[in-house]
Write a protein that holds these residues in place. Structure first.
Motif, PDB file in Angstrom:
ATOM      1  N   LEU A 132       1.065  -1.081   0.030  1.00 27.48           N
ATOM      2  CA  LEU A 132      -0.050   0.172  -0.217  1.00 27.48           C
ATOM      3  C   LEU A 132       0.835   1.331   0.024  1.00 27.48           C
ATOM      4  CD1 LEU A 132      -2.935  -0.984   2.305  1.00 27.48           C
ATOM      5  CD2 LEU A 132      -2.832  -1.250  -0.209  1.00 27.48           C
ATOM      6  N   GLU A 133       2.213   1.441   0.690  1.00 26.51           N
ATOM      7  CA  GLU A 133       2.957   2.347   0.562  1.00 26.51           C
ATOM      8  C   GLU A 133       3.299   2.503  -0.984  1.00 26.51           C
ATOM      9  OE1 GLU A 133       3.663   4.576   2.699  1.00 26.51           O
ATOM     10  OE2 GLU A 133       2.281   3.485   4.024  1.00 26.51           O
ATOM     11  N   ARG A 134       3.434   1.577  -1.803  1.00 26.72           N
ATOM     12  CA  ARG A 134       3.710   1.699  -3.261  1.00 26.72           C
ATOM     13  C   ARG A 134       2.590   2.448  -4.047  1.00 26.72           C
ATOM     14  NH1 ARG A 134       5.264  -3.209  -6.471  1.00 26.72           N
ATOM     15  NH2 ARG A 134       5.687  -1.567  -8.061  1.00 26.72           N
ATOM     16  N   VAL A 135       1.198   1.927  -3.383  1.00 25.69           N
ATOM     17  CA  VAL A 135       0.164   2.407  -4.296  1.00 25.69           C
ATOM     18  C   VAL A 135       0.187   4.028  -3.826  1.00 25.69           C
ATOM     19  CG1 VAL A 135      -2.393   2.443  -4.066  1.00 25.69           C
ATOM     20  CG2 VAL A 135      -1.071   0.491  -4.116  1.00 25.69           C
ATOM     21  N   ARG A 136       0.175   4.278  -2.460  1.00 30.08           N
ATOM     22  CA  ARG A 136       0.546   5.815  -2.110  1.00 30.08           C
ATOM     23  C   ARG A 136       1.509   6.371  -2.909  1.00 30.08           C
ATOM     24  NH1 ARG A 136       0.007   8.103   3.345  1.00 30.08           N
ATOM     25  NH2 ARG A 136       0.129   6.210   4.442  1.00 30.08           N
ATOM     26  N   ALA A 137       2.623   5.860  -3.130  1.00 35.81           N
ATOM     27  CA  ALA A 137       3.717   6.569  -3.924  1.00 35.81           C
ATOM     28  C   ALA A 137       3.345   6.737  -5.529  1.00 35.81           C
ATOM     29  CB  ALA A 137       5.084   5.993  -3.944  1.00 35.81           C
ATOM     30  N   MET A 138       2.489   5.693  -5.799  1.00 37.69           N
ATOM     31  CA  MET A 138       2.060   5.883  -7.184  1.00 37.69           C
ATOM     32  C   MET A 138       0.890   7.116  -7.488  1.00 37.69           C
ATOM     33  SD  MET A 138      -0.958   4.679  -9.490  1.00 37.69           S
ATOM     34  CE  MET A 138      -1.955   3.744  -8.206  1.00 37.69           C
ATOM     35  N   LEU A 139       0.018   7.200  -6.263  1.00 32.02           N
ATOM     36  CA  LEU A 139      -0.775   8.255  -6.194  1.00 32.02           C
ATOM     37  C   LEU A 139      -0.151   9.535  -6.157  1.00 32.02           C
ATOM     38  CD1 LEU A 139      -3.715   6.633  -4.075  1.00 32.02           C
ATOM     39  CD2 LEU A 139      -3.701   7.122  -6.386  1.00 32.02           C
ATOM     40  N   ALA A 140       1.003   9.728  -5.437  1.00 33.87           N
ATOM     41  CA  ALA A 140       1.676  11.031  -5.253  1.00 33.87           C
ATOM     42  C   ALA A 140       2.531  11.194  -6.733  1.00 33.87           C
ATOM     43  CB  ALA A 140       2.398  10.727  -4.186  1.00 33.87           C
ATOM     44  N   GLY A 141       2.635  10.071  -7.638  1.00 31.60           N
ATOM     45  CA  GLY A 141       3.448  10.360  -8.749  1.00 31.60           C
ATOM     46  C   GLY A 141       4.885  10.235  -8.602  1.00 31.60           C
ATOM     47  N   SER A 142       5.074   9.590  -7.564  1.00 28.18           N
ATOM     48  CA  SER A 142       6.513   9.120  -7.462  1.00 28.18           C
ATOM     49  C   SER A 142       6.936   7.865  -7.717  1.00 28.18           C
ATOM     50  CB  SER A 142       7.209   9.677  -6.083  1.00 28.18           C
ATOM     51  OG  SER A 142       6.385   8.677  -5.089  1.00 28.18           O
ATOM     52  N   GLU A 143       5.961   6.988  -8.290  1.00 29.01           N
ATOM     53  CA  GLU A 143       6.236   5.517  -8.438  1.00 29.01           C
ATOM     54  C   GLU A 143       5.097   5.059  -9.643  1.00 29.01           C
ATOM     55  OE1 GLU A 143       6.670   1.076  -6.615  1.00 29.01           O
ATOM     56  OE2 GLU A 143       6.812   2.777  -5.427  1.00 29.01           O
ATOM     57  N   THR A 144       5.784   4.381 -10.341  1.00 29.45           N
ATOM     58  CA  THR A 144       4.555   3.702 -11.268  1.00 29.45           C
ATOM     59  C   THR A 144       4.255   2.170 -10.795  1.00 29.45           C
ATOM     60  OG1 THR A 144       6.232   2.770 -12.891  1.00 29.45           O
ATOM     61  CG2 THR A 144       5.372   4.933 -13.496  1.00 29.45           C
ATOM     62  N   LEU A 145       2.810   1.980 -11.043  1.00 33.52           N
ATOM     63  CA  LEU A 145       2.312   0.650 -10.825  1.00 33.52           C
ATOM     64  C   LEU A 145       1.386   0.383 -11.877  1.00 33.52           C
ATOM     65  CD1 LEU A 145       2.487  -1.029  -8.237  1.00 33.52           C
ATOM     66  CD2 LEU A 145       0.458   0.016  -7.308  1.00 33.52           C
ATOM     67  N   THR A 146       1.647  -0.840 -12.490  1.00 31.79           N
ATOM     68  CA  THR A 146       0.872  -1.473 -13.454  1.00 31.79           C
ATOM     69  C   THR A 146      -0.174  -2.369 -13.015  1.00 31.79           C
ATOM     70  OG1 THR A 146       2.194  -3.283 -13.828  1.00 31.79           O
ATOM     71  CG2 THR A 146       2.871  -1.311 -14.899  1.00 31.79           C
ATOM     72  N   THR A 147      -1.363  -2.573 -13.619  1.00 30.26           N
ATOM     73  CA  THR A 147      -2.219  -3.319 -13.290  1.00 30.26           C
ATOM     74  C   THR A 147      -1.961  -4.965 -13.137  1.00 30.26           C
ATOM     75  OG1 THR A 147      -3.188  -3.622 -15.613  1.00 30.26           O
ATOM     76  CG2 THR A 147      -4.198  -2.143 -14.254  1.00 30.26           C
ATOM     77  N   ALA A 148      -0.959  -5.201 -13.943  1.00 31.40           N
ATOM     78  CA  ALA A 148      -0.396  -6.652 -13.815  1.00 31.40           C
ATOM     79  C   ALA A 148       0.331  -6.767 -12.357  1.00 31.40           C
ATOM     80  CB  ALA A 148       0.686  -6.731 -14.886  1.00 31.40           C
ATOM     81  N   GLU A 149       1.118  -5.674 -11.865  1.00 31.56           N
ATOM     82  CA  GLU A 149       1.496  -5.729 -10.575  1.00 31.56           C
ATOM     83  C   GLU A 149       0.409  -5.953  -9.614  1.00 31.56           C
ATOM     84  OE1 GLU A 149       5.560  -3.326 -10.910  1.00 31.56           O
ATOM     85  OE2 GLU A 149       3.979  -2.149 -11.472  1.00 31.56           O
ATOM     86  N   VAL A 150      -0.406  -5.189  -9.700  1.00 30.32           N
ATOM     87  CA  VAL A 150      -1.514  -5.333  -8.634  1.00 30.32           C
ATOM     88  C   VAL A 150      -2.062  -6.462  -8.756  1.00 30.32           C
ATOM     89  CG1 VAL A 150      -3.736  -4.115  -7.691  1.00 30.32           C
ATOM     90  CG2 VAL A 150      -1.986  -2.914  -8.870  1.00 30.32           C
ATOM     91  N   ARG A 151      -2.410  -7.051  -9.865  1.00 32.77           N
ATOM     92  CA  ARG A 151      -2.884  -8.410  -9.989  1.00 32.77           C
ATOM     93  C   ARG A 151      -2.074  -9.351  -9.475  1.00 32.77           C
ATOM     94  NH1 ARG A 151      -3.947  -6.516 -15.386  1.00 32.77           N
ATOM     95  NH2 ARG A 151      -6.217  -5.805 -15.586  1.00 32.77           N
ATOM     96  N   GLY A 152      -1.009  -9.310  -9.765  1.00 29.25           N
ATOM     97  CA  GLY A 152       0.082 -10.350  -9.396  1.00 29.25           C
ATOM     98  C   GLY A 152       0.698 -10.420  -7.815  1.00 29.25           C
ATOM     99  N   VAL A 153       0.161  -9.302  -7.080  1.00 27.99           N
ATOM    100  CA  VAL A 153       0.727  -9.276  -5.785  1.00 27.99           C
ATOM    101  C   VAL A 153       0.347 -10.585  -4.887  1.00 27.99           C
ATOM    102  CG1 VAL A 153      -1.123  -7.895  -4.852  1.00 27.99           C
ATOM    103  CG2 VAL A 153       1.397  -7.662  -3.944  1.00 27.99           C
ATOM    104  N   VAL A 154       1.178 -11.211  -4.293  1.00 28.20           N
ATOM    105  CA  VAL A 154       0.924 -12.040  -3.359  1.00 28.20           C
ATOM    106  C   VAL A 154       1.477 -11.942  -1.927  1.00 28.20           C
ATOM    107  CG1 VAL A 154       1.459 -14.659  -2.675  1.00 28.20           C
ATOM    108  CG2 VAL A 154       1.448 -13.754  -5.223  1.00 28.20           C
TER     109      VAL A 154
END
Length: 182
Positions: A132-154
């Protein structure tokens, strides 16, 4: 439907061919017929799971195809919804979704979701919080996150971990948000 998915190799199990083929046949029919009763949706595609079997289809290739299929169905659903409610209301709904995701992420680590009962296991809190910190960083524009990464998280499990249903619902919302804002 004849597919070109390679089989799983070695002792690695793959997805049951009959289940994959049946679902893809149903998805194709839904796409060709359009909306109606029993129509496959992008959410259903995201939540579909196939049984495992020796010499089944390679999971990696099927998962990639399912990701693309979900994106195609979502785009079609988005266009239909835009035509129904208009662009202004569409973006208001996306903003509401973003607000809900941010609300969950802004909670303190370790307290972002309900914890499972004393004798039950759930998702490992530290792993969920780190993602969720990665998601927060993505929302802040400091990191990218793809749908495949979200789908594949374990996430591994732990006693009294986070409630899986709540975490999975948030991951679905993040995917929907990413697809909506393309």
């Amino acid at each position: 439907m004849s597919t070109a998915f390679p089989p799983a190799t070695g002792k690695q199990p793959g997805y049951r061919r009959d289940q994959v083929d049946a679902f893809l046949d149903r998805a194709r029919a839904s796409y060709e017929q359009g909306a109606g009763p029993g129509t496959v949706t992008s959410t259903e595609i995201r939540r579909t799971a196939f049984g495992l079997k020796r010499k089944g289809y390679s999971a990696r290739y099927v998962d990639a195809a399912m990701d693309r299929l979900e994106e195609v169905f979502f785009e079609r659903e988005r266009r239909t919804r835009l035509a129904e409610i208009g662009e202004e209301r569409w973006w208001a709904e996306v903003q509401q979704l973003l607000s809900e995701v941010r609300g969950r992420i802004e909670r303190p680590p370790g307290r972002r979701f309900r914890r499972r009962g004393l004798f039950a296991s759930g998702y490992r809190r530290s792993q969920v919080d780190a993602f969720l910190e990665r998601v927060r960083a993505m929302l802040a524009g400091s990191e990218t996150l793809t749908t495949a990464e979200v789908r594949g998280v374990v996430f591994h499990t732990q006693w009294r971990g986070y409630n899986e249903d709540q975490v999975d619902a948030l991951l679905d919302a993040v995917i929907e948000m990413l697809l909506s804002t393309r």
